[in-house]
Write a protein that holds these residues in place. Sequence first.
Motif, mmCIF file in Angstrom:
data_model
loop_
_atom_site.group_PDB
_atom_site.id
_atom_site.type_symbol
_atom_site.label_atom_id
_atom_site.label_comp_id
_atom_site.label_asym_id
_atom_site.label_seq_id
_atom_site.Cartn_x
_atom_site.Cartn_y
_atom_site.Cartn_z
ATOM 1 N N ALA A 118 0.832 -1.209 0.000
ATOM 2 C CA ALA A 118 0.000 0.000 0.000
ATOM 3 C C ALA A 118 0.864 1.257 0.000
ATOM 4 O O ALA A 118 0.579 2.221 -0.727
ATOM 5 N N SER A 119 1.920 1.261 0.792
ATOM 6 C CA SER A 119 2.816 2.422 0.835
ATOM 7 C C SER A 119 3.498 2.625 -0.504
ATOM 8 O O SER A 119 3.642 3.766 -0.986
ATOM 9 N N LEU A 120 3.909 1.524 -1.118
ATOM 10 C CA LEU A 120 4.553 1.616 -2.432
ATOM 11 C C LEU A 120 3.585 2.179 -3.466
ATOM 12 O O LEU A 120 3.959 3.020 -4.298
ATOM 13 N N GLY A 121 2.335 1.727 -3.414
ATOM 14 C CA GLY A 121 1.339 2.249 -4.338
ATOM 15 C C GLY A 121 1.086 3.735 -4.159
ATOM 16 O O GLY A 121 0.965 4.490 -5.133
ATOM 17 N N VAL A 122 1.012 4.180 -2.903
ATOM 18 C CA VAL A 122 0.798 5.599 -2.634
ATOM 19 C C VAL A 122 1.966 6.433 -3.139
ATOM 20 O O VAL A 122 1.785 7.495 -3.755
ATOM 21 N N LEU A 123 3.191 5.964 -2.916
ATOM 22 C CA LEU A 123 4.366 6.701 -3.369
ATOM 23 C C LEU A 123 4.434 6.790 -4.883
ATOM 24 O O LEU A 123 4.758 7.848 -5.446
ATOM 25 N N LEU A 124 4.133 5.682 -5.562
ATOM 26 C CA LEU A 124 4.169 5.704 -7.022
ATOM 27 C C LEU A 124 3.073 6.606 -7.582
ATOM 28 O O LEU A 124 3.285 7.293 -8.597
ATOM 29 N N ALA A 125 1.907 6.602 -6.938
ATOM 30 C CA ALA A 125 0.838 7.505 -7.385
ATOM 31 C C ALA A 125 1.235 8.960 -7.185
ATOM 32 O O ALA A 125 0.974 9.826 -8.043
ATOM 33 N N TRP A 126 1.872 9.247 -6.050
ATOM 34 C CA TRP A 126 2.361 10.605 -5.781
ATOM 35 C C TRP A 126 3.405 11.015 -6.803
ATOM 36 O O TRP A 126 3.385 12.131 -7.345
ATOM 37 N N TRP A 127 4.332 10.115 -7.078
ATOM 38 C CA TRP A 127 5.369 10.379 -8.074
ATOM 39 C C TRP A 127 4.746 10.593 -9.446
ATOM 40 O O TRP A 127 5.170 11.465 -10.221
ATOM 41 N N SER A 128 3.733 9.809 -9.773
ATOM 42 C CA SER A 128 3.078 9.940 -11.065
ATOM 43 C C SER A 128 2.482 11.328 -11.251
ATOM 44 O O SER A 128 2.620 11.940 -12.326
#
Length: 567
Positions: free
Chosen positions: A263-273
């Motif tokens: 979940a944390s990885l998904g949030v970070l990648l979405a933020w980066w996106s």
Amino acid sequence: MALPVSADAAPDAPVRAVTAGHFVRLKLRVMGNNFRGQGRRIAMFIGGVLLGLWFAVSGFFLFAAPGLAGDGQYAVLVAAAGGGLLVLAWLLLPLVFFGVDETLDPARFALLPLSRRTLVTGLFAAALISVPALAVLIASFGLVLTAGALGGWTAGLVAVVGVVGGVLLCVATSRAVTSAFATMLRSRRVRDLAAVLLAVTAALLGPLQVFGLAALREADWDRLAGVATVLGWTPLGAPWTAGIDVAQGRVWAAPVKLLITVASLGVLLAWWSRSLESAMVGAVSAGKAPVQRGATGGAVAQLFPRIAGWARRDRFGTLVAREARYWWRDARRRANLITIAVVGIFVPVMVNLGGSGFASTAGEGFTTGTGGSSPVLVTISMLFVGVLAAVTLVNQFGFDGSAYAANVVAGVPGRVELRARMTAFSLYVLPMLAIVAVVLSVLLGRPEWIGLTAGSLAATYGAGLAVNSFVSVLGAYSLPETSNPFAMNSGAGMAKGLLTILSMVISAVVAVPMVVAAALLGDAWLWLALPVGIAYGLGTALLGAYLAGDVLDRRQPELLVTVTPRR
């Protein structure tokens, strides 16, 4: 999503979909091309590999220590604390020292028909192809050995999944944060917000250091184990402790922690996106340009910012005005100013108050006092802040890039160039250092030490300016043409780190007389530190500009070639 078909390709040739492998191969090819004929880059890369190998081996045995000893009592402590420090290092070190390797500049993909998902996935895969990521992966595999030794192959397999997730989390954290700060720092309307966010991040480390040092002094390992247990349920420690939980019989905790990691990885990648798309499009809209009312003095006078309005309208004054404007408007330079402001406050506070300077008693909370602080300790902490403030100029010509050609064509003397750059930079830094001197003296409860702190800062800052004048001329390197102020060319991150460390060490050595004087002169130094420090710093800076200016006059063409980005 498809790649464009080349003109010489057959009309009926199949079009292949873009995958992460294309980005990985592209990065490897670009890295190989950048190293051709660049002996210094190759040497820096080899040095980075050796340093990464040393870190990997040391970290591996540190993480594997509980398993090798056959004692799982502190396995969670080692996993949570060590893994959490890794994540924090990937969060903060790119912002402060090394930057991020942006061999594949996202802005160059802006006109290609690539979806946001394809671009983020590809750039993320390319970011994993780096020495730091490989070193962290090798080091953290010590946790696999510990989990396997304590709980068998099942725990070891879960630890492998957790370690891989932890490495992905580290890289995603670094990319998301640097990209987000790059987006914010391009807009002057939100630069204050960026400063606050970075300050809060740095401020959170202070209390952790205080409590950690207190726990170590008291040797209360139960308390540290409790903190590690709580940390293991956060994104900082969850991936690293999943295998240890299985080894210790808490099988149910492993899938929950892996879910936290995903979940944390998904949030970070979405933020980066989201921030990556803004970085590709260009500068953030700042709304309507402000209307300048009451502008006087003509067009030339309006080119001088208010902070440099006192400068003469000659070559020196023009250079000062230009540099002062760039330090305020250029996102890459502004990021360095924010770093100085944050670290300059918290480092001396933690050094002087992080130990016995904070006392905690039942019902009274925290109180401040001089504790174990002394004029020598204060001078040493000021020495670090002073050299850190000046080290921003270690690659001052790299900020200009190909624009430095204007100074070469105009025949600007090296001494004038360096003095003007020192002056413009000092317009922003000296007020920060004055605030540091006052704040630290007040927190120590010794206002009479303001002269000591200010004098020490002035001397070490001047020494740093002198040293960095030489380093910036002899060790300059090019910066990528990108909107991300933390981006570095392949291999340049190692160069930046080594030059930064070298500059700080030499600057500290040059400023050592201030520490010696504080140790030998006693109370008399409290009165002499300010005038002596100002004279020492000013004289050292002017001498450095005078000597390095001659070197700059001889190396202007070579320096221009060095700082010009290669396409």
